[in-house]
Design an enzyme around this catalytic site. Structure first.
Site, PDB file in Angstrom:
ATOM      1  CG  ASP A  17      15.997  20.086   2.618  1.00  0.00           C
ATOM      2  OD1 ASP A  17      15.129  20.936   2.598  1.00  0.00           O
ATOM      3  OD2 ASP A  17      15.734  19.048   3.191  1.00  0.00           O
ATOM      4  CE1 TYR A  49      16.161  27.643   5.535  1.00  0.00           C
ATOM      5  CE2 TYR A  49      15.579  26.773   3.320  1.00  0.00           C
ATOM      6  CZ  TYR A  49      16.557  27.063   4.123  1.00  0.00           C
ATOM      7  OH  TYR A  49      17.945  27.466   3.896  1.00  0.00           O
ATOM      8  N   GLY A  50      10.012  25.659   7.455  1.00  0.00           N
ATOM      9  CA  GLY A  50       8.369  25.895   7.440  1.00  0.00           C
ATOM     10  C   GLY A  50       7.710  26.925   8.252  1.00  0.00           C
ATOM     11  CB  CYS A  81      13.586  22.505   0.215  1.00  0.00           C
ATOM     12  SG  CYS A  81      12.832  23.335   1.604  1.00  0.00           S
ATOM     13  CG  ASN A  82       8.124  20.361  -1.642  1.00  0.00           C
ATOM     14  OD1 ASN A  82       7.236  20.102  -2.615  1.00  0.00           O
ATOM     15  ND2 ASN A  82       8.897  19.215  -1.261  1.00  0.00           N
ATOM     16  CB  THR A  83       9.803  25.255   2.499  1.00  0.00           C
ATOM     17  OG1 THR A  83       9.182  24.132   3.197  1.00  0.00           O
ATOM     18  CG2 THR A  83       9.419  26.695   3.072  1.00  0.00           C
ATOM     19  CB  CYS A 195       7.731  18.311   3.211  1.00  0.00           C
ATOM     20  SG  CYS A 195       9.167  18.650   4.363  1.00  0.00           S
ATOM     21  CB  THR A 196      12.463  17.069   0.337  1.00  0.00           C
ATOM     22  OG1 THR A 196      12.940  18.081   1.029  1.00  0.00           O
ATOM     23  CG2 THR A 196      11.912  17.601  -1.065  1.00  0.00           C
ATOM     24  CG  HIS A 197      12.499  17.065   6.364  1.00  0.00           C
ATOM     25  ND1 HIS A 197      12.859  18.064   5.415  1.00  0.00           N
ATOM     26  CD2 HIS A 197      13.066  16.810   7.217  1.00  0.00           C
ATOM     27  CE1 HIS A 197      13.883  18.522   6.074  1.00  0.00           C
ATOM     28  NE2 HIS A 197      14.319  17.758   6.974  1.00  0.00           N
TER      29      HIS A 197
END
Ligand code: DGL
Length: 273
Positions: A17, A49-50, A81-83, A195-197
């Site tokens: 991530d 990253y976003g 990480c989705n992004t 978003c994994t956060h």
């Protein structure tokens, strides 16, 4: 692909991530595969990253995963990480010769849950504009209203929370108000944490949204997919699990107690050499 009985039992599962978000996926992987050796790699030099372009994210993710896998020889990579996944999953799969599991927005389960037909999708600004999300929406939520909202401040809030700092309530409020003020937003009863956060802020988000909104994310499903791909393999932990960062700095030391609680007592910085 290597046969299961040929895989070195000490070969780690590599989670990747930009920061601490992937720990929400690690937590679920630990439930299913407690004996699997793990390396958790965080590209904190590239965080966030976003707010980056597709080209920037793809270059970082492909380059880093190429170098890290060459060095650490993991048995599987999980892009937690989705992004990174919505932009670069296909490219990473083209480059690596081991299984690669991605993390993509959990639109399908949210569509199954909603009664009002209005689903929120909270992600990074980069994730919410991806064609990948358009395709998931077309496949699973065509008859629903999907409200996409980019919430970069929540990434910062989650990073702060795991360092012992109270998350900024304004950041949570801004995201919730942003979703609610979109057309149809008042009726939203399911929210995809894309978003994994963001599952790290589930309590704060739930309190701001109210109990009628169900929060949905993909971490359990990803862990099940990892467990399926590793079925029958042997695990041996030759050394304590490692958290690997791409930049040194004070942000790492303040994270050490949290990393320890996720079973990552070893911390190192990945050098390009
Ligand atoms: N955790 C990452 C995700 O799932 C994003 C955080 C960032 O902006 O770097 O999208």
């Amino acid at each position: 692909m290597t046969l299961p009985d040929r895989i070195d039992p000490t070969a780690p599962v590599l989670l990747f991530d930009s920061g601490v978000g992937g720990l929400t996926v690690l937590r679920e992987i630990r439930q299913l595969l407690p004996d699997a050796p793990v390396v958790y790699a965080a590209d904190n030099a590239g965080l966030p990253y976003g707010t980056k372009t597709e080209a920037q994210v793809a270059a970082r993710v492909c380059g880093l995963l190429g170098r890290i896998t060459e060095r650490l020889q993991p048995r599987l990579v999980c892009i937690a990480c989705n992004t990174a996944s919505t932009i670069a999953l296909g490219m990473v799969r083209d480059v690596l010769e081991i299984p690669v599991v991605g993390t993509v927005p959990a639109i399908k389960p949210a569509a199954a849950l909603t009664r009002s037909g209005v689903i929120g999708l909270l992600g990074t600004e980069a994730t919410i504009r991806q064609d990948y999300v358009d395709r998931l929406e077309a496949e699973f939520a065509q008859d629903k209203t999907l409200l996409r909202y980019g919430a970069p401040r929540l990434v910062e809030a989650a990073e702060a929370k795991l360092r012992g700092v109270t998350p900024d309530p304004d950041a949570v409020r801004e995201a919730v108000d942003g979703l609610r003020s979109m057309p149809g937003g008042e009726a939203m009863d399911a929210l995809v944490l894309a978003c994994t956060h963001f599952p790290l802020l589930a309590d704060e988000l739930q309190a701001a949204l109210g109990p009628e909104v169900r929060l949905v994310h993909g971490a359990e499903g990803i862990a099940r997919q990892v467990a399926r791909l590793l079925a029958g393999q042997m695990f041996e932990r030759a050394r304590p699990d490692l958290a690997l960062f791409t930049a040194d700095g004070p942000g790492i030391a303040s994270l050490a107690p949290c990393l320890e609680s996720y079973g990552l007592p070893n911390i190192d910085v990945f050098s390009k050499r």
